[in-house]
Design an enzyme around this catalytic site. Structure first.
Site, PDB file in Angstrom:
ATOM      1  N   GLU A  38       0.818  -1.210   0.000  1.00 37.86           N
ATOM      2  CA  GLU A  38       0.000   0.000   0.000  1.00 37.86           C
ATOM      3  C   GLU A  38       0.854   1.263   0.000  1.00 37.86           C
ATOM      4  O   GLU A  38       0.374   2.345  -0.333  1.00 37.86           O
ATOM      5  CB  GLU A  38      -0.928   0.008   1.214  1.00 37.86           C
ATOM      6  N   TYR A  68     -17.887  23.815  -2.760  1.00 33.34           N
ATOM      7  CA  TYR A  68     -17.556  22.387  -2.814  1.00 33.34           C
ATOM      8  C   TYR A  68     -16.324  22.148  -3.684  1.00 33.34           C
ATOM      9  O   TYR A  68     -15.582  21.204  -3.461  1.00 33.34           O
ATOM     10  CB  TYR A  68     -18.745  21.534  -3.274  1.00 33.34           C
ATOM     11  N   LYS A 113     -12.351   2.276   1.249  1.00 33.69           N
ATOM     12  CA  LYS A 113     -11.403   1.572   0.388  1.00 33.69           C
ATOM     13  C   LYS A 113     -12.186   0.406  -0.237  1.00 33.69           C
ATOM     14  O   LYS A 113     -12.456  -0.582   0.430  1.00 33.69           O
ATOM     15  CB  LYS A 113     -10.211   1.077   1.213  1.00 33.69           C
TER      16      LYS A 113
END
Length: 131
Positions: A38, A68, A113
């Site tokens: 990772e 935003y 994830k």
């Protein structure tokens, strides 16, 4: 002495003079995780942000609202800064960056994830932080 508005489920509230600013299902690639693999290759994450924001002046000027687009750019900058071990840490960094704007009264941040657990659509963490 003014009363602090009560934050409730991150919805717009006329009585509390709050609006709801949100980002839904923002997909990004991030170096995140505790395992060596990772740390070497980015992986897909999905970010959701809900902000309770004090209402602006009501005019049609972008500088008077929480944008935003700027929220998304803040998330992208946090991710671009480098590897983060924990999803929890990423959530905290995102919430902290949103709360730096004095108009943001509360931030709920969810980071998922989707490619970690084969038989789960996604895994992740959600936090809520208030001013």
């Amino acid at each position: 002495m003014s009363k602090k508005p009560m934050i409730s489920h991150h919805v717009a509230s006329a009585s509390a003079r709050l609006r709801h600013v949100f980002v839904r299902d923002l997909q990004l690639e991030a170096l995140i995780g505790i395992y060596e693999k990772e740390k070497l290759a980015p992986q897909k994450i999905i970010v959701n942000i809900d902000l309770s924001v004090t209402e602006g002046s009501g005019d049609d000027d972008i500088s008077h609202v929480v944008s935003y687009e700027i929220v998304v750019k803040k998330v992208e900058a946090i991710i671009a800064a480098g590897h983060i071990n924990l999803v929890e840490t990423l959530c905290e960094k995102i919430a902290e960056s949103c709360l730096r704007d004095h108009r943001v009264m509360a931030a709920r941040v969810r980071v998922e994830k989707p490619d970690i657990i084969p038989n789960a659509r996604s895994v992740g963490v959600e936090i809520e932080r208030t001013r």
